[in-house]
Design an enzyme around this catalytic site. Structure first.
Site, PDB file in Angstrom:
ATOM      1  N   ARG A   1      -3.542  11.764   2.917  1.00 41.36           N
ATOM      2  CA  ARG A   1      -3.699  10.886   1.759  1.00 41.36           C
ATOM      3  C   ARG A   1      -3.959  11.718   0.496  1.00 41.36           C
ATOM      4  O   ARG A   1      -3.481  11.393  -0.589  1.00 41.36           O
ATOM      5  CB  ARG A   1      -4.845   9.891   1.993  1.00 41.36           C
ATOM      6  CG  ARG A   1      -4.566   8.802   3.015  1.00 41.36           C
ATOM      7  CD  ARG A   1      -3.460   7.859   2.565  1.00 41.36           C
ATOM      8  NE  ARG A   1      -3.705   7.349   1.237  1.00 41.36           N
ATOM      9  CZ  ARG A   1      -4.434   6.267   0.940  1.00 41.36           C
ATOM     10  NH1 ARG A   1      -4.941   5.546   1.916  1.00 41.36           N
ATOM     11  NH2 ARG A   1      -4.606   5.880  -0.315  1.00 41.36           N
TER      12      ARG A   1
ATOM     13  N   HIS B   1       0.858  -1.191   0.000  1.00 37.32           N
ATOM     14  CA  HIS B   1       0.000   0.000   0.000  1.00 37.32           C
ATOM     15  C   HIS B   1       0.901   1.252   0.000  1.00 37.32           C
ATOM     16  O   HIS B   1       0.967   1.988   0.986  1.00 37.32           O
ATOM     17  CB  HIS B   1      -0.927  -0.024   1.209  1.00 37.32           C
ATOM     18  CG  HIS B   1      -2.123   0.872   1.098  1.00 37.32           C
ATOM     19  ND1 HIS B   1      -2.422   1.601  -0.040  1.00 37.32           N
ATOM     20  CD2 HIS B   1      -3.104   1.162   1.989  1.00 37.32           C
ATOM     21  CE1 HIS B   1      -3.542   2.300   0.172  1.00 37.32           C
ATOM     22  NE2 HIS B   1      -3.964   2.051   1.387  1.00 37.32           N
TER      23      HIS B   1
HETATM   24  N1   CP Z   1      -6.346   3.646   4.258  1.00 32.08           N
HETATM   25  C1   CP Z   1      -7.039   3.305   3.166  1.00 32.08           C
HETATM   26  O1   CP Z   1      -6.480   2.931   2.123  1.00 32.08           O
HETATM   27  O2   CP Z   1      -8.381   3.455   3.295  1.00 32.08           O
HETATM   28  P1   CP Z   1      -9.466   2.950   2.243  1.00 32.08           P
HETATM   29  O3   CP Z   1      -9.386   1.443   2.213  1.00 32.08           O
HETATM   30  O4   CP Z   1     -10.772   3.443   2.782  1.00 32.08           O
HETATM   31  O5   CP Z   1      -9.161   3.538   0.908  1.00 32.08           O
HETATM   32  N1  NVA Z   2      -4.574  -4.002   5.569  1.00 26.02           N
HETATM   33  C1  NVA Z   2      -5.820  -3.393   5.238  1.00 26.02           C
HETATM   34  C2  NVA Z   2      -5.600  -1.953   4.847  1.00 26.02           C
HETATM   35  C3  NVA Z   2      -6.827  -1.190   4.463  1.00 26.02           C
HETATM   36  C4  NVA Z   2      -6.504   0.217   4.049  1.00 26.02           C
HETATM   37  C5  NVA Z   2      -6.494  -4.150   4.099  1.00 26.02           C
HETATM   38  O1  NVA Z   2      -5.791  -4.561   3.158  1.00 26.02           O
HETATM   39  O2  NVA Z   2      -7.690  -4.346   4.153  1.00 26.02           O
END
Ligand code: CP
Ligand code: NVA
Length: 295
Positions: free
Chosen positions: A281, A122
């Site tokens: 973000r 991510h």
């Molecule tokens: N932190 C994040 O990526 O949030 P969402 O899954 O809501 O986009």
């Molecule tokens: N680890 C979590 C992050 C969400 C932003 C997922 O992948 O669901």
């Protein structure tokens, strides 16, 4: 072409340049008259809105597409989706399950591809995390971050990001839920010597930043009961925060499950910077697009 599939696709200098771009008060409208396609095979609150707003702030037009609309490898191949979207857009973002799908999309597309979250990584979250830490603590190099919980996509990108900016990285996970050896090797390649433990107290002692994420990520919902048992004792609560530096901050990528990975007292308490982090973000998404499309 500059794709961003994982945060270590960037050099340390690239990363710091993007953080600089993220704080530009009046960025050039580098996306004027151009589109950005945003594909989502999983749900999102922050990523979709922050990316859409970032594109709009640079003069562009975001087109958000649900995974089932394009049907990756069902309606047509991932490669043909990438080639098609290249006809209309300056960049393509995609949130997917399998990370390899992003690699195929990047190989076939004629425009930059951005990982909006995969099962493995991510990177957009890590950009916002670093900007928040820099703004709250006044710098990055030498600060110590402790991640408590599942060694997941968020933890992987965060650890690499810490390594790239000279921050210390510690991770406390239950046995069997820590990083694989290849993850640790990749972390070490950034210059980081990660500290791994199954004791949250050990990781958090003296830390400047305490970070956690959900115990079951998207796609793991059927494991939640087992994971609740396994991760018992890994909740970031006031007792754990008391072991960190007195001026330490608490971060969480969100969504948060109060009473599981974090107590409500910490998530909503005086050391929490989760809303600054969520706002960042948008700023870091804009900084990334500016860097990708301008230079
Ligand atoms: N932190 C994040 O990526 O949030 P969402 O899954 O809501 O986009
Ligand atoms: N680890 C979590 C992050 C969400 C932003 C997922 O992948 O669901």
């Amino acid at each position: 072409m500059r794709h961003l599939l994982e945060i270590d696709d960037l050099s340390s200098d690239d990363l710091l340049a993007i953080l600089g771009h993220s704080e530009q008060p009046e960025p050039d409208p580098v996306l004027a008259g151009r589109g950005v396609a945003l594909l989502f095979a999983k749900p999102s609150a922050r990523t979709r809105s922050s990316m859409e707003m970032a594109v709009a702030q640079l003069g562009g037009h975001p087109v958000t597409i649900r995974g089932e609309e394009v049907g990756f490898d069902v309606r047509e191949t991932v490669e043909d989706i990438g080639r098609t979207l290249t006809c209309y857009h300056a960049a393509i973002g995609a949130r997917v399950f399998e990370h390899q799908l992003l690699e195929r999309l990047a190989a076939a597309s004629g425009v930059p591809v951005v990982n909006l979250l995969s099962d493995d990584a991510h990177p957009l979250q890590a950009l916002a995390d670093l900007l928040t830490i820099r703004q709250c603590l006044g710098g990055l190099a030498g600060r110590r971050l402790a991640y408590v919980g599942d060694a997941n996509n968020v933890a992987r990108s965060l650890g690499l990001a810490c390594g790239l900016v000279g921050m210390g990285f510690r991770i406390a996970s239950p046995d069997g839920f820590g990083f694989a050896e290849e993850d640790l090797d990749r972390l070490r390649a950034t210059g980081c010597e990660p500290m791994t433990t199954n004791q949250p107290d050990e990781a958090v002692s003296g830390a400047d930043v305490v970070y956690t994420d959900v115990w079951a990520s998207m796609g793991q919902e059927d494991q939640i009961e087992d994971r609740r048992r396994t991760f018992a004792g890994f909740t970031v609560d006031d007792r754990l925060m008391a072991l960190a530096q007195p001026e330490s901050i608490f971060l969480h990528c969100l969504p948060a499950h109060r009473g599981e990975e974090v107590s409500a007292e910490v998530a909503d308490g005086p050391r929490s910077r989760i809303w600054e982090q969520a706002e960042n973000r948008m700023h870091t998404a804009r900084g990334l697009l500016l860097w990708m499309c301008q230079e």
